[in-house]
Scaffold this motif. Structure first.
Motif, mmCIF file in Angstrom:
data_model
loop_
_atom_site.group_PDB
_atom_site.id
_atom_site.type_symbol
_atom_site.label_atom_id
_atom_site.label_comp_id
_atom_site.label_asym_id
_atom_site.label_seq_id
_atom_site.Cartn_x
_atom_site.Cartn_y
_atom_site.Cartn_z
ATOM 1 N N LEU A 130 0.869 -1.049 0.025
ATOM 2 C CA LEU A 130 0.058 0.025 -0.007
ATOM 3 C C LEU A 130 0.657 1.021 0.060
ATOM 4 O O LEU A 130 2.077 1.129 0.471
ATOM 5 C CB LEU A 130 -0.948 0.087 1.171
ATOM 6 N N TYR A 131 0.144 2.317 -0.535
ATOM 7 C CA TYR A 131 1.170 3.750 -0.463
ATOM 8 C C TYR A 131 0.086 4.742 -0.426
ATOM 9 O O TYR A 131 -1.228 4.541 -0.566
ATOM 10 C CB TYR A 131 2.046 3.899 -1.688
ATOM 11 N N GLY A 132 0.744 5.854 0.026
ATOM 12 C CA GLY A 132 -0.250 6.911 0.489
ATOM 13 C C GLY A 132 0.662 8.130 0.456
ATOM 14 O O GLY A 132 1.905 8.264 0.750
ATOM 15 N N LEU A 172 -3.420 11.205 -1.917
ATOM 16 C CA LEU A 172 -3.378 10.048 -2.641
ATOM 17 C C LEU A 172 -3.335 8.828 -1.932
ATOM 18 O O LEU A 172 -2.260 8.972 -0.907
ATOM 19 C CB LEU A 172 -2.568 10.311 -4.010
ATOM 20 N N VAL A 173 -3.839 7.837 -2.324
ATOM 21 C CA VAL A 173 -3.686 6.470 -1.701
ATOM 22 C C VAL A 173 -3.665 5.317 -2.892
ATOM 23 O O VAL A 173 -4.317 5.834 -4.092
ATOM 24 C CB VAL A 173 -4.676 6.075 -0.668
ATOM 25 N N GLY A 174 -3.157 4.432 -2.748
ATOM 26 C CA GLY A 174 -3.109 3.349 -3.826
ATOM 27 C C GLY A 174 -2.724 2.126 -3.252
ATOM 28 O O GLY A 174 -2.180 1.746 -1.954
ATOM 29 N N ILE A 175 -2.596 1.076 -4.018
ATOM 30 C CA ILE A 175 -2.272 -0.493 -3.871
ATOM 31 C C ILE A 175 -1.301 -0.732 -5.216
ATOM 32 O O ILE A 175 -1.841 -0.826 -6.333
ATOM 33 C CB ILE A 175 -3.484 -1.310 -3.446
ATOM 34 N N GLN A 176 -0.316 -1.273 -4.809
ATOM 35 C CA GLN A 176 0.648 -1.885 -5.876
ATOM 36 C C GLN A 176 0.566 -3.415 -6.078
ATOM 37 O O GLN A 176 0.762 -3.959 -4.936
ATOM 38 C CB GLN A 176 2.253 -1.255 -5.566
ATOM 39 N N PHE A 177 0.358 -4.075 -6.978
ATOM 40 C CA PHE A 177 0.311 -5.387 -7.389
ATOM 41 C C PHE A 177 1.580 -5.714 -7.948
ATOM 42 O O PHE A 177 2.350 -5.143 -8.461
ATOM 43 C CB PHE A 177 -0.936 -5.612 -8.392
ATOM 44 N N PRO A 178 1.744 -7.116 -7.880
ATOM 45 C CA PRO A 178 2.981 -7.428 -8.716
ATOM 46 C C PRO A 178 3.120 -7.117 -10.096
ATOM 47 O O PRO A 178 2.160 -6.863 -10.676
ATOM 48 C CB PRO A 178 2.822 -8.937 -8.530
ATOM 49 N N PHE A 185 -6.031 6.334 -6.024
ATOM 50 C CA PHE A 185 -7.178 7.122 -5.720
ATOM 51 C C PHE A 185 -6.500 8.462 -5.344
ATOM 52 O O PHE A 185 -5.712 8.524 -4.552
ATOM 53 C CB PHE A 185 -8.263 6.664 -4.668
ATOM 54 N N LYS A 186 -7.159 9.574 -5.908
ATOM 55 C CA LYS A 186 -6.666 11.002 -5.423
ATOM 56 C C LYS A 186 -7.562 11.896 -5.491
ATOM 57 O O LYS A 186 -8.689 11.988 -6.304
ATOM 58 C CB LYS A 186 -5.525 11.425 -6.640
ATOM 59 N N TYR A 187 -7.659 12.765 -4.264
ATOM 60 C CA TYR A 187 -8.612 13.953 -4.031
ATOM 61 C C TYR A 187 -7.940 15.114 -3.856
ATOM 62 O O TYR A 187 -7.067 15.153 -3.262
ATOM 63 C CB TYR A 187 -9.471 13.502 -2.836
ATOM 64 N N TYR A 188 -8.570 16.055 -4.800
ATOM 65 C CA TYR A 188 -8.059 17.233 -4.688
ATOM 66 C C TYR A 188 -8.452 18.285 -3.443
ATOM 67 O O TYR A 188 -9.949 18.372 -3.639
ATOM 68 C CB TYR A 188 -8.156 18.126 -5.978
#
Length: 231
Positions: A130-132, A172-178, A185-188
């Motif tokens: 996960l990243y954010g 921003l938040v997200g998920i990295q797959f192999p 997802f990003k919200y301004y």
């Protein structure tokens, strides 16, 4: 008294040196590298037009969205990132009421932005994680299209246009797959328009128009690429 102060200073110095020496082995494991990725954006907006909630139409923006990341992995489970990106951001408003003639139009708003993100990565950094973070952006190329009854009746473009907020920011938040793909997802947090803008006829076309863009995107190779150097 002077001796006691000197003794305390020496103790603090010794503790500082010890801390640095203990930290060196952990930083020696720091893995630093750059990655470059492409982004396919599906955007909408939270719209409040003069106190009335309105809906937006899904906007598809496959080009031009590219970013280069500088990654600093502290371990195989935790890392930091920053970088530089160029993206096509905007939204479609199907019920825009012109303040001059009172007519309803469909509007397509967009701008090209230069962004600098700051974030963290948590998980298996070689597989799934996960990243954010937070990103600041500069809007440098604005475009607005007006449609009536399905026909385009006008286009406005401008470099660093005063029609919109030049400096924008969001989370921003997200998920990295192999294998190099991830979802983000990003919200301004900043509004898209400059509500104080006055056009050539003396009207404020965006007065009372609060629009916060948000989007989902499919990213390719954003955190996966060749490693150029390690520390």
């Amino acid at each position: 008294m002077y001796y006691l102060k000197l003794k305390k200073m020496k103790q603090k110095t010794i503790l500082t040196i010890a801390f640095v020496l203990l930290a060196i082995p952990s930083f020696s494991q720091l893995d630093t590298y750059t990655t470059t990725g492409l982004e396919i954006i599906f955007s909408l907006a939270d719209i409040e037009d003069n106190g009335v909630d309105q809906s937006s139409i899904l906007r598809f923006a496959p080009v031009i969205n590219i970013e280069t990341m500088l990654n600093a992995d502290m371990s195989d489970r935790f890392g930091l990132f920053t970088g530089l990106g160029i993206r096509n951001v905007g939204y479609i408003y199907g019920n825009y009421v012109d303040p001059e003639d009172g007519a309803n139009y469909k509007k397509k708003f967009r701008s090209y932005n230069i962004g600098i993100p700051f974030g963290v990565k948590i998980g298996n950094l070689d597989n799934l994680f996960l990243y954010g973070g937070y990103e600041v952006e500069l809007a440098w190329l604005y475009k607005e299209k007006t449609f009536e009854g399905g026909d385009k009746i006008g286009t406005i473009t401008g470099w660093f246009s005063s029609r919109q907020e030049l400096f924008q920011h969001g989370f921003l938040v997200g998920i990295q797959f192999p294998y190099g793909t991830n979802l983000k997802f990003k919200y301004y947090l900043s509004g898209f328009h400059n509500q104080d803008y006055v056009n050539s006829t003396g009207f404020k076309p965006y007065e009372g128009l609060n629009s916060n863009v948000f989007y989902f995107s499919l990213n390719v190779l954003m955190f996966r690429n060749l490693k150029f150097y390690d520390y």
